[in-house]
Write a protein that holds these residues in place. Sequence first.
Motif, PDB file in Angstrom:
ATOM      1  N   HIS A  40       0.798  -1.230   0.000  1.00  0.00           N
ATOM      2  CA  HIS A  40       0.000   0.000   0.000  1.00  0.00           C
ATOM      3  C   HIS A  40       0.825   1.272   0.000  1.00  0.00           C
ATOM      4  O   HIS A  40       0.393   2.287  -0.505  1.00  0.00           O
ATOM      5  N   VAL A  41       2.003   1.240   0.604  1.00  0.00           N
ATOM      6  CA  VAL A  41       2.838   2.427   0.566  1.00  0.00           C
ATOM      7  C   VAL A  41       3.857   2.315  -0.559  1.00  0.00           C
ATOM      8  O   VAL A  41       4.042   3.233  -1.345  1.00  0.00           O
ATOM      9  N   LEU A  50      16.670  -4.842   0.011  1.00  0.00           N
ATOM     10  CA  LEU A  50      16.581  -3.410  -0.329  1.00  0.00           C
ATOM     11  C   LEU A  50      16.711  -3.189  -1.834  1.00  0.00           C
ATOM     12  O   LEU A  50      16.022  -2.354  -2.408  1.00  0.00           O
ATOM     13  N   TRP A  51      17.590  -3.965  -2.464  1.00  0.00           N
ATOM     14  CA  TRP A  51      17.785  -3.798  -3.901  1.00  0.00           C
ATOM     15  C   TRP A  51      16.553  -4.250  -4.684  1.00  0.00           C
ATOM     16  O   TRP A  51      16.359  -3.848  -5.834  1.00  0.00           O
ATOM     17  N   ALA A  52      15.741  -5.131  -4.076  1.00  0.00           N
ATOM     18  CA  ALA A  52      14.532  -5.596  -4.771  1.00  0.00           C
ATOM     19  C   ALA A  52      13.411  -4.561  -4.687  1.00  0.00           C
ATOM     20  O   ALA A  52      12.425  -4.650  -5.409  1.00  0.00           O
ATOM     21  N   LEU A  53      13.563  -3.567  -3.795  1.00  0.00           N
ATOM     22  CA  LEU A  53      12.551  -2.498  -3.703  1.00  0.00           C
ATOM     23  C   LEU A  53      12.604  -1.640  -4.968  1.00  0.00           C
ATOM     24  O   LEU A  53      13.609  -1.628  -5.670  1.00  0.00           O
ATOM     25  N   PRO A  54      11.528  -0.899  -5.243  1.00  0.00           N
ATOM     26  CA  PRO A  54      11.556  -0.076  -6.452  1.00  0.00           C
ATOM     27  C   PRO A  54      12.695   0.928  -6.378  1.00  0.00           C
ATOM     28  O   PRO A  54      12.925   1.543  -5.344  1.00  0.00           O
ATOM     29  N   LEU A  75      11.412   1.953   2.943  1.00  0.00           N
ATOM     30  CA  LEU A  75      10.209   2.261   2.171  1.00  0.00           C
ATOM     31  C   LEU A  75       9.462   3.445   2.760  1.00  0.00           C
ATOM     32  O   LEU A  75       8.951   4.304   2.045  1.00  0.00           O
ATOM     33  N   LEU A  76       9.392   3.490   4.088  1.00  0.00           N
ATOM     34  CA  LEU A  76       8.488   4.435   4.745  1.00  0.00           C
ATOM     35  C   LEU A  76       9.187   5.706   5.185  1.00  0.00           C
ATOM     36  O   LEU A  76       8.571   6.754   5.302  1.00  0.00           O
ATOM     37  N   PHE A  77      10.509   5.599   5.442  1.00  0.00           N
ATOM     38  CA  PHE A  77      11.221   6.791   5.883  1.00  0.00           C
ATOM     39  C   PHE A  77      11.493   7.743   4.737  1.00  0.00           C
ATOM     40  O   PHE A  77      11.549   8.948   4.935  1.00  0.00           O
ATOM     41  N   GLU A  78      11.692   7.200   3.548  1.00  0.00           N
ATOM     42  CA  GLU A  78      12.065   8.074   2.432  1.00  0.00           C
ATOM     43  C   GLU A  78      11.060   9.193   2.170  1.00  0.00           C
ATOM     44  O   GLU A  78      11.456  10.347   2.031  1.00  0.00           O
ATOM     45  N   PRO A  79       9.756   8.899   2.136  1.00  0.00           N
ATOM     46  CA  PRO A  79       8.810  10.013   1.944  1.00  0.00           C
ATOM     47  C   PRO A  79       8.885  11.038   3.075  1.00  0.00           C
ATOM     48  O   PRO A  79       8.741  12.234   2.854  1.00  0.00           O
TER      49      PRO A  79
END
Lengths: 225, 225
Positions: free
Chosen positions: B55-56, B86-90, B200-204
């Motif tokens: 969802h995020v 981490l590398w598999a994340l967008p 994923l969540l800290f970047e925004p």
Amino acid sequence: MRLAELGERSGVPIATIKYYLREGLLAPGERIGPRTSEYGEEHLRRLRLVRALIHVGGLPVAKVREVLGFVDDESLGRTIRLGAALWALPQEPHPDGASEGDASQDAEADDAHEAALGEVDRLTASLGWEAVRQLAPISPSHASLVAAMAALRRIGYPWRSELLAPHAELMHQVAVLEFDFMETFDSATEQVEAAVAAALLFEPMLRALHRLAQEEESVRRYGMS
Amino acid sequence: MRLAELGERSGVPIATIKYYLREGLLAPGERIGPRTSEYGEEHLRRLRLVRALIHVGGLPVAKVREVLGFVDDESLGRTIRLGAALWALPQEPHPDGASEGDASQDAEADDAHEAALGEVDRLTASLGWEAVRQLAPISPSHASLVAAMAALRRIGYPWRSELLAPHAELMHQVAVLEFDFMETFDSATEQVEAAVAAALLFEPMLRALHRLAQEEESVRRYGMS
């Protein structure tokens, strides 16, 4: 310089420059003959910014015109001029953990939003970010932060503001570096141009640097395997 | 706990939990009867991460399965396990200033890429980021940074690596904070889960904080108007 030289020095095809001129993204050159105009360094600089906004920022032409309108409005104070240009840039898409739709979702979403608003308020108070607190009701960045924290809360990560304070201090140091860099430019217009370019172009680099720093720190703590 | 309680405590609809179970995103519970299974805290935690990824992060189910595969692979060393997840994340979409298509574009693009590669090499050397230098040929974050710098160069902002060094140091401090936070969790699996969620969540939030810090600094330097 003539149009041909402007094209050569900027690397932008003449047809594209003419399109930008028609669309008002680039000011007309000084007319020096019935079919020739003279262009200056400010045209070269502006062309660079327009390309950055379109090709890196992915902004539509109408949005570019809006951003440049603020950049060029010398009647505005520096903060408003800069802020308006930056606020017109694309904002963080709001992450949204509340899309699984059950009956209690709306009430929960409101609770999460209220709680996030409180957390952000405590955070900015503890940091002494008085300007941010005053601008909060109209700042899209403030709305982005509240939305991100609310999304976390909704999916079960209720982050507390104390955890973000050191990050916020570090991002403030980044902002200080950026403004110091900006002030190396001469005119107010050039400075606002540089700030817009940096906001757009530095962010992808900061993100990449952040992930590289994670790699480095991981290997330093746990070794290479 | 039973399925109903898992649904209640996580806030995720039962039908969605069953879907995640079928898709292998959530491990089956312990069978305690012909039609009942028992779920533990690790299911609750995993459910939270799956929701964050979908969802995020906006990840498709197949990608979530890939990320979780690395998170769960205890045979891997910590850095590889964390790095692979981490590398598999967008990744950052590669900004691309080379899309205006004239004849000399390809050669120019190669020059810009070569120059950017050299700049990043000088940067990581001056920072002493030895692990990053070793991982450079396979790291998507390294490729993102080179691509971002090449894009800048192509549109006429040839940023030099010295300008990025203080930013890189600050991002390293951010990474240290993140790993310190990660290590407050007990098991290696929980730590990797926390790292993925944070990435994923800290970047925004970091991006929003960065823009808020710019607002604050602008007002401090130039006043509110």
